[in-house]
Enzyme design. Sequence first.
Site, PDB file in Angstrom:
ATOM      1  N   ILE A 140      61.500  58.238  63.625  1.00 58.73           N
ATOM      2  CA  ILE A 140      61.553  57.202  64.448  1.00 58.73           C
ATOM      3  C   ILE A 140      62.761  57.561  65.567  1.00 58.73           C
ATOM      4  O   ILE A 140      63.807  57.792  65.288  1.00 58.73           O
ATOM      5  CB  ILE A 140      62.233  56.133  63.261  1.00 58.73           C
ATOM      6  CG1 ILE A 140      61.251  56.046  62.387  1.00 58.73           C
ATOM      7  CG2 ILE A 140      62.648  54.662  64.120  1.00 58.73           C
ATOM      8  CD1 ILE A 140      61.925  55.000  61.228  1.00 58.73           C
ATOM      9  N   TYR A 195      56.085  62.890  63.057  1.00 56.07           N
ATOM     10  CA  TYR A 195      56.940  62.094  64.144  1.00 56.07           C
ATOM     11  C   TYR A 195      58.165  61.629  63.493  1.00 56.07           C
ATOM     12  O   TYR A 195      58.508  61.615  62.393  1.00 56.07           O
ATOM     13  CB  TYR A 195      56.190  60.692  64.246  1.00 56.07           C
ATOM     14  CG  TYR A 195      54.741  60.910  64.854  1.00 56.07           C
ATOM     15  CD1 TYR A 195      54.529  61.025  66.323  1.00 56.07           C
ATOM     16  CD2 TYR A 195      53.748  61.025  63.864  1.00 56.07           C
ATOM     17  CE1 TYR A 195      53.137  61.006  66.569  1.00 56.07           C
ATOM     18  CE2 TYR A 195      52.460  61.071  64.468  1.00 56.07           C
ATOM     19  CZ  TYR A 195      52.050  61.093  65.619  1.00 56.07           C
ATOM     20  OH  TYR A 195      50.972  61.324  66.259  1.00 56.07           O
ATOM     21  N   VAL A 220      56.333  60.418  58.941  1.00 50.69           N
ATOM     22  CA  VAL A 220      57.518  59.795  59.861  1.00 50.69           C
ATOM     23  C   VAL A 220      58.976  60.145  59.132  1.00 50.69           C
ATOM     24  O   VAL A 220      59.001  59.708  58.233  1.00 50.69           O
ATOM     25  CB  VAL A 220      57.221  58.089  60.217  1.00 50.69           C
ATOM     26  CG1 VAL A 220      58.561  57.764  61.000  1.00 50.69           C
ATOM     27  CG2 VAL A 220      55.945  57.897  60.811  1.00 50.69           C
ATOM     28  N   CYS A 221      59.562  61.042  59.662  1.00 50.23           N
ATOM     29  CA  CYS A 221      61.012  61.299  58.991  1.00 50.23           C
ATOM     30  C   CYS A 221      61.990  60.181  59.954  1.00 50.23           C
ATOM     31  O   CYS A 221      61.689  59.682  61.242  1.00 50.23           O
ATOM     32  CB  CYS A 221      61.329  62.736  59.702  1.00 50.23           C
ATOM     33  SG  CYS A 221      60.093  63.822  58.944  1.00 50.23           S
ATOM     34  N   TYR A 222      63.040  60.195  59.350  1.00 51.67           N
ATOM     35  CA  TYR A 222      64.232  59.142  59.772  1.00 51.67           C
ATOM     36  C   TYR A 222      65.425  59.593  59.428  1.00 51.67           C
ATOM     37  O   TYR A 222      65.557  60.182  58.386  1.00 51.67           O
ATOM     38  CB  TYR A 222      63.751  57.653  59.824  1.00 51.67           C
ATOM     39  CG  TYR A 222      64.140  57.168  58.045  1.00 51.67           C
ATOM     40  CD1 TYR A 222      65.266  57.055  57.803  1.00 51.67           C
ATOM     41  CD2 TYR A 222      63.050  57.214  57.574  1.00 51.67           C
ATOM     42  CE1 TYR A 222      65.438  56.605  56.505  1.00 51.67           C
ATOM     43  CE2 TYR A 222      63.122  56.860  56.022  1.00 51.67           C
ATOM     44  CZ  TYR A 222      64.347  56.651  55.695  1.00 51.67           C
ATOM     45  OH  TYR A 222      64.507  56.195  54.339  1.00 51.67           O
TER      46      TYR A 222
END
Length: 263
Positions: free
Chosen positions: A163, A161, A135-137
């Site tokens: 956020i 994915y 999960v990247c953000y």
Amino acid sequence: MKRRTFVATSAASLSAVAGCLGGIGGGSGGEDLTVTPTDGNVDGYPPEFDEVPEKRSIDTSSFATKAENGVEVPLAPIDVVHYWYKRGEARMADARGKQSYKKSHIYGAVLSQADPDRRVSNDPVMDWPKGDRIVCYCGCPHHLSSIRASQLINEGFENVYVIDEGFWAWNERRYPRRGTDVGNKPKSWVVRGETAAGLAGRNAWARHRPTEQVESTDITDDGSYELHLKFHEVGPESTIEVETPEYTVEGKLKNLASGTVQG
């Protein structure tokens, strides 16, 4: 996999440890928490939690997507990411710049910059198994993270994915964070510009070179773009570099934010 332990403390003891740990977070109930001072994490996993959500089904095919670099990047709702996070079922990757990461990041996350200037050899994500959930953000809320996620997908990572609501929504919910200035959201500056309409869908970038902070946005169909800069320790006199595929402009932030940037 050996994961770190997330330790809850009372609000009374928080001030005594926050200065040395720099990591303050919270659960959905809003309680004050601190974390053990473990640096040098490279696996992207969160700590272990005393309370773990029960297993439930997540339909990832229902997620909205964002087109970036020729791929559709899935935008995971923050509540789903938090569920994966507390269960230790996702590796977290911060797509922002070094200074932003240093000031405040999701506890357990590694720095994996979206900036094309980044040196991939220093990115721990490149050593992760390509089938693991990542999960990247970022904070804008998902321009940089979508760029980094698309890069990973194009490099063969299969379960990536971002956020959807971004890091500052995570911060506002007081989910676990770590850093030297946790919870302090920097002022947002807006830089608007114009470039060739034929560059629609490409990226415009803003950089503060001294602190290696970076932001990005998509160029729209008419060639316009709008960069939202949430940079720490940056003020009106700071020099910012704005780059599109057509031109690069450098100037004081107060000047760039007061007009329309053009090549």
